[in-house]
Design a protein around this motif. Sequence first.
Motif, PDB file in Angstrom:
ATOM      1  N   VAL A  62      10.705 -24.564 -85.074  1.00 13.40           N
ATOM      2  CA  VAL A  62      11.442 -23.899 -86.027  1.00 13.40           C
ATOM      3  C   VAL A  62      12.944 -24.131 -86.827  1.00 13.40           C
ATOM      4  O   VAL A  62      13.434 -24.921 -86.081  1.00 13.40           O
ATOM      5  N   HIS A 104       2.381 -22.428 -84.931  1.00 17.55           N
ATOM      6  CA  HIS A 104       3.603 -23.143 -85.321  1.00 17.55           C
ATOM      7  C   HIS A 104       3.946 -23.126 -83.721  1.00 17.55           C
ATOM      8  O   HIS A 104       4.624 -22.661 -82.862  1.00 17.55           O
ATOM      9  N   VAL A 110       6.098 -15.848 -90.817  1.00 20.65           N
ATOM     10  CA  VAL A 110       7.419 -15.857 -90.473  1.00 20.65           C
ATOM     11  C   VAL A 110       8.057 -15.084 -90.408  1.00 20.65           C
ATOM     12  O   VAL A 110       7.314 -14.119 -91.769  1.00 20.65           O
ATOM     13  N   PRO A 137       7.901 -17.505 -85.304  1.00 22.90           N
ATOM     14  CA  PRO A 137       7.410 -18.432 -86.149  1.00 22.90           C
ATOM     15  C   PRO A 137       5.692 -18.196 -86.966  1.00 22.90           C
ATOM     16  O   PRO A 137       4.714 -16.870 -85.997  1.00 22.90           O
ATOM     17  N   SER A 173       8.890 -22.261 -90.376  1.00 23.71           N
ATOM     18  CA  SER A 173       8.028 -22.876 -88.500  1.00 23.71           C
ATOM     19  C   SER A 173       7.371 -24.265 -89.507  1.00 23.71           C
ATOM     20  O   SER A 173       6.563 -23.584 -90.501  1.00 23.71           O
TER      21      SER A 173
END
Lengths: 114, 110
Positions: free
Chosen positions: A32, A29, A4, A25, A93
Amino acid sequence: DAGVTQSPTHLIKTRGQQVTLRCSPKSGHDTVSWYQQALGQGPQFIFQYYEEEERQRGNFPDRFSGHQFPNYSSELNVNALLLGDSALYLCASSLRRLGGETQYFGPGTRLLVL
Amino acid sequence: AQSVTQPDIHITVSEGASLELRCNYSYGATPYLFWYVQSPGQGLQLLLKYFSGDTLVQGIKGFEAEFKRSQSSFNLRKPSVHWSDAAEYFCAVGTYKYIFGTGTRLKVLA
């Protein structure tokens, strides 16, 4: 595998101004979440975005708003800044379609409001 | 109300000594539980998590935690602390929304 990421790392604003923080993220993923961590405190949940919509919200005023883009990245906007908004803002995330329980955090953006 | 309590604000241990950080929670449903570590000026790194099953979970960096439903606790342990373990440790509970404790700051004496 990129984790991230958040930008900027530090920010100084004055009362009444507006600020935008950004988050990308972890690769793969789709969700968020944003947290505020005041000095000496644990993080507090602001809100979560999935499929470009706000899905959950914590106890924060409407001055705090956000957005999620089609590439899953996200922004946190804070209007009419107050001194009390000074904090570390953390983005996390997760992968919602697999349960989404495990959140991975970025390094944070430290905001100072003068 | 949902909450997480970390009773110890500061803990100091000598390098090589054992460590236990306490965490108690209040949560309506079966909780998902987490321990994160935060070094100065850094974000949070996941140490371990508990969802279900074996109540003793192993994490990274030699940490483990035990879920005790009867005591609503999820204490973090390490048998031998290293100087690099000095940091702040956060316990969290939740699913999509995490509730964090206020943290325990660990100091390690050489």
